[in-house]
Each structure stands twice: as structure tokens, then as C-alpha cells.
Design a protein around this motif. Structure first.
Motif, PDB file in Angstrom:
ATOM      1  N   GLU A 113       0.812  -1.220   0.000  1.00 40.43           N
ATOM      2  CA  GLU A 113       0.000   0.000   0.000  1.00 40.43           C
ATOM      3  C   GLU A 113       0.847   1.272   0.000  1.00 40.43           C
ATOM      4  O   GLU A 113       0.310   2.371  -0.077  1.00 40.43           O
ATOM      5  CB  GLU A 113      -0.948  -0.001   1.211  1.00 40.43           C
ATOM      6  CG  GLU A 113      -1.994  -1.098   1.120  1.00 40.43           C
ATOM      7  CD  GLU A 113      -2.768  -1.301   2.406  1.00 40.43           C
ATOM      8  OE1 GLU A 113      -3.995  -1.484   2.306  1.00 40.43           O
ATOM      9  OE2 GLU A 113      -2.159  -1.291   3.499  1.00 40.43           O
ATOM     10  N   THR A 114       2.161   1.102   0.090  1.00 36.97           N
ATOM     11  CA  THR A 114       3.049   2.274   0.118  1.00 36.97           C
ATOM     12  C   THR A 114       3.623   2.539  -1.272  1.00 36.97           C
ATOM     13  O   THR A 114       3.620   1.679  -2.144  1.00 36.97           O
ATOM     14  CB  THR A 114       4.193   2.091   1.127  1.00 36.97           C
ATOM     15  OG1 THR A 114       5.001   0.987   0.728  1.00 36.97           O
ATOM     16  CG2 THR A 114       3.654   1.857   2.533  1.00 36.97           C
ATOM     17  N   ASP A 115       4.109   3.754  -1.461  1.00 37.70           N
ATOM     18  CA  ASP A 115       4.684   4.141  -2.754  1.00 37.70           C
ATOM     19  C   ASP A 115       6.203   4.281  -2.635  1.00 37.70           C
ATOM     20  O   ASP A 115       6.789   3.976  -1.595  1.00 37.70           O
ATOM     21  CB  ASP A 115       4.026   5.422  -3.282  1.00 37.70           C
ATOM     22  CG  ASP A 115       4.212   6.619  -2.357  1.00 37.70           C
ATOM     23  OD1 ASP A 115       5.109   6.595  -1.486  1.00 37.70           O
ATOM     24  OD2 ASP A 115       3.455   7.593  -2.511  1.00 37.70           O
ATOM     25  N   GLN A 116       6.831   4.786  -3.652  1.00 39.02           N
ATOM     26  CA  GLN A 116       8.287   4.922  -3.677  1.00 39.02           C
ATOM     27  C   GLN A 116       8.801   5.845  -2.569  1.00 39.02           C
ATOM     28  O   GLN A 116       9.936   5.720  -2.125  1.00 39.02           O
ATOM     29  CB  GLN A 116       8.737   5.436  -5.052  1.00 39.02           C
ATOM     30  CG  GLN A 116      10.230   5.421  -5.231  1.00 39.02           C
ATOM     31  CD  GLN A 116      10.635   5.791  -6.653  1.00 39.02           C
ATOM     32  OE1 GLN A 116       9.791   6.055  -7.489  1.00 39.02           O
ATOM     33  NE2 GLN A 116      11.922   5.822  -6.921  1.00 39.02           N
ATOM     34  N   MET A 117       7.941   6.757  -2.102  1.00 39.25           N
ATOM     35  CA  MET A 117       8.349   7.677  -1.031  1.00 39.25           C
ATOM     36  C   MET A 117       8.208   7.044   0.349  1.00 39.25           C
ATOM     37  O   MET A 117       8.558   7.645   1.353  1.00 39.25           O
ATOM     38  CB  MET A 117       7.502   8.953  -1.101  1.00 39.25           C
ATOM     39  CG  MET A 117       7.727   9.758  -2.371  1.00 39.25           C
ATOM     40  SD  MET A 117       6.661  11.234  -2.470  1.00 39.25           S
ATOM     41  CE  MET A 117       5.090  10.496  -2.857  1.00 39.25           C
ATOM     42  N   HIS A 137      -0.038   5.186  -0.532  1.00 34.92           N
ATOM     43  CA  HIS A 137      -0.547   5.830  -1.743  1.00 34.92           C
ATOM     44  C   HIS A 137      -1.975   6.309  -1.472  1.00 34.92           C
ATOM     45  O   HIS A 137      -2.768   5.618  -0.823  1.00 34.92           O
ATOM     46  CB  HIS A 137      -0.529   4.849  -2.917  1.00 34.92           C
ATOM     47  CG  HIS A 137      -0.825   5.500  -4.218  1.00 34.92           C
ATOM     48  ND1 HIS A 137      -2.102   5.579  -4.718  1.00 34.92           N
ATOM     49  CD2 HIS A 137      -0.011   6.132  -5.102  1.00 34.92           C
ATOM     50  CE1 HIS A 137      -2.070   6.216  -5.881  1.00 34.92           C
ATOM     51  NE2 HIS A 137      -0.809   6.571  -6.133  1.00 34.92           N
ATOM     52  N   HIS A 138      -2.307   7.495  -1.962  1.00 35.15           N
ATOM     53  CA  HIS A 138      -3.591   8.129  -1.663  1.00 35.15           C
ATOM     54  C   HIS A 138      -4.802   7.278  -2.053  1.00 35.15           C
ATOM     55  O   HIS A 138      -5.853   7.380  -1.435  1.00 35.15           O
ATOM     56  CB  HIS A 138      -3.679   9.503  -2.346  1.00 35.15           C
ATOM     57  CG  HIS A 138      -3.664   9.436  -3.836  1.00 35.15           C
ATOM     58  ND1 HIS A 138      -2.490   9.388  -4.558  1.00 35.15           N
ATOM     59  CD2 HIS A 138      -4.671   9.384  -4.732  1.00 35.15           C
ATOM     60  CE1 HIS A 138      -2.772   9.325  -5.848  1.00 35.15           C
ATOM     61  NE2 HIS A 138      -4.095   9.321  -5.985  1.00 35.15           N
ATOM     62  N   SER A 139      -4.676   6.425  -3.048  1.00 39.29           N
ATOM     63  CA  SER A 139      -5.816   5.624  -3.505  1.00 39.29           C
ATOM     64  C   SER A 139      -6.304   4.643  -2.444  1.00 39.29           C
ATOM     65  O   SER A 139      -7.467   4.222  -2.462  1.00 39.29           O
ATOM     66  CB  SER A 139      -5.446   4.855  -4.774  1.00 39.29           C
ATOM     67  OG  SER A 139      -4.383   3.952  -4.515  1.00 39.29           O
ATOM     68  N   ASN A 140      -5.450   4.292  -1.490  1.00 35.13           N
ATOM     69  CA  ASN A 140      -5.838   3.324  -0.466  1.00 35.13           C
ATOM     70  C   ASN A 140      -6.859   3.874   0.526  1.00 35.13           C
ATOM     71  O   ASN A 140      -7.617   3.116   1.114  1.00 35.13           O
ATOM     72  CB  ASN A 140      -4.600   2.830   0.282  1.00 35.13           C
ATOM     73  CG  ASN A 140      -3.756   1.961  -0.613  1.00 35.13           C
ATOM     74  OD1 ASN A 140      -4.143   0.863  -0.984  1.00 35.13           O
ATOM     75  ND2 ASN A 140      -2.604   2.478  -0.995  1.00 35.13           N
ATOM     76  N   TYR A 141      -6.894   5.173   0.704  1.00 35.79           N
ATOM     77  CA  TYR A 141      -7.807   5.743   1.690  1.00 35.79           C
ATOM     78  C   TYR A 141      -9.263   5.465   1.334  1.00 35.79           C
ATOM     79  O   TYR A 141     -10.070   5.168   2.219  1.00 35.79           O
ATOM     80  CB  TYR A 141      -7.545   7.242   1.874  1.00 35.79           C
ATOM     81  CG  TYR A 141      -6.247   7.490   2.619  1.00 35.79           C
ATOM     82  CD1 TYR A 141      -6.234   7.650   4.001  1.00 35.79           C
ATOM     83  CD2 TYR A 141      -5.034   7.525   1.937  1.00 35.79           C
ATOM     84  CE1 TYR A 141      -5.048   7.853   4.693  1.00 35.79           C
ATOM     85  CE2 TYR A 141      -3.840   7.731   2.614  1.00 35.79           C
ATOM     86  CZ  TYR A 141      -3.847   7.884   3.992  1.00 35.79           C
ATOM     87  OH  TYR A 141      -2.679   8.078   4.668  1.00 35.79           O
ATOM     88  N   GLY A 183       1.272  11.575   6.364  1.00 37.48           N
ATOM     89  CA  GLY A 183       1.406  10.324   5.625  1.00 37.48           C
ATOM     90  C   GLY A 183       1.510   9.118   6.536  1.00 37.48           C
ATOM     91  O   GLY A 183       2.280   9.111   7.497  1.00 37.48           O
ATOM     92  N   ALA A 184       0.743   8.085   6.230  1.00 37.52           N
ATOM     93  CA  ALA A 184       0.854   6.810   6.943  1.00 37.52           C
ATOM     94  C   ALA A 184       2.001   6.018   6.320  1.00 37.52           C
ATOM     95  O   ALA A 184       2.317   6.182   5.145  1.00 37.52           O
ATOM     96  CB  ALA A 184      -0.451   6.031   6.847  1.00 37.52           C
ATOM     97  N   LYS A 185       2.623   5.150   7.118  1.00 37.92           N
ATOM     98  CA  LYS A 185       3.777   4.369   6.658  1.00 37.92           C
ATOM     99  C   LYS A 185       3.546   2.886   6.910  1.00 37.92           C
ATOM    100  O   LYS A 185       2.661   2.495   7.669  1.00 37.92           O
ATOM    101  CB  LYS A 185       5.038   4.849   7.368  1.00 37.92           C
ATOM    102  CG  LYS A 185       5.341   6.295   7.032  1.00 37.92           C
ATOM    103  CD  LYS A 185       6.645   6.752   7.597  1.00 37.92           C
ATOM    104  CE  LYS A 185       6.774   8.195   7.154  1.00 37.92           C
ATOM    105  NZ  LYS A 185       7.987   8.780   7.254  1.00 37.92           N
TER     106      LYS A 185
END
Length: 138
Positions: free
Chosen positions: A14-18, A22-26, A67-69
Motif C-alpha cells: 500500500e506504500t509508494d516509492q516515497m 498511496h492516496h488511492s488506499n484511503y 502520511g501513513a507508513k
């Protein structure tokens, strides 16, 4: 007013390169919260659908605060902001459990429709279901 709580643990996928979710998960988490909220009325989405009621999404919004991690433990709080015989608006607050910080908040608006996607008045056509939802709103 009833507020359901749904626990989510952030998965690596669910996380992105940063390294943040990723916002789509919300919106997916909002759906999980909504499902649990409906269960709180002693019915399920499936039971509503068996009665011929669908509640498609008409609008959605989300404000990202922090941001969630990966592996963060989150609580999705869900409640009804507005309920009428033809629509329902849910509000959500995403809380990071370890420090109780709100990391996101949002809303979704849904309309009650038949299986042929015609808007229906559930108070008139399905009064028991409307009462169950209303009991959680007041």
C-alpha cells in the motif's frame, strides 16, 4: 450517534516509492469502515442488496494530513453525517493508533437506488432498513 471503528495495519504493497501510503488506499479503507458501520445496524451490505437496495458512490473527498507508513496501525472511524430517504453521507477520520493523531479525514456521498439504478425512497419503500440506519445516525 454511532461511530464504528475499523482497524487497519498498513501493508507494504500500500506504500509508494516515497515510503508513504498511496492516496488511492484511503478510499478502500473508507469502504472497509462503511462496511463495518453498516454491520453495526445489524445488517450487511449483502442483505441490503438482497432487498434490492444499492448505494453507489456519488461523491468522495479526502484531506491528507500526515502520511501513513508501512506497519502503521490505523483506526478508521466512520459515522453518518447526513441521512435522508434518498441519500446518505458518511464521514471518516483516520487515526494513527500509536499517537492518536488524525492523519486523514474524508467523506463519501451515496444515493439509494434500485437494481435498475433508479433513485428510490428507502423510508417509503424499505422503512425497516431506513429505521436501522436512522438509529445509528441520531
Amino acid at each position: 450517534m454511532y461511530i464504528s471503528e475499523t482497524k487497519i495495519v498498513v501493508r507494504y504493497a500500500e506504500t509508494d516509492q516515497m515510503g508513504i501510503v498511496h492516496h488511492s488506499n484511503y478510499l478502500i479503507w473508507f469502504e472497509a469502515g462503511r462496511t463495518d458501520f453498516i454491520k453495526g445496524s445489524k445488517m450487511s451490505y449483502s442483505e441490503m442488496e438482497e432487498e434490492g437496495i444499492l448505494i453507489p458512490l456519488a461523491e468522495s473527498s479526502c484531506k491528507y494530513i500526515i502520511g501513513a507508513k508501512y506497519e502503521d496501525e490505523l483506526i478508521i472511524k466512520t459515522w453518518v453525517k447526513e441521512l435522508t430517504p434518498i441519500k446518505v453521507e458518511f464521514n471518516y477520520s483516520v487515526i494513527r493508533e500509536k499517537d492518536q493523531k488524525e492523519i486523514a479525514k474524508g467523506s463519501t456521498l451515496h444515493v439509494f437506488v434500485s437494481k435498475s439504478f433508479k433513485i428510490i425512497n428507502i423510508k417509503k419503500n424499505h422503512p425497516k432498513i431506513f429505521e436501522k440506519l436512522q438509529s445509528l445516525h441520531t
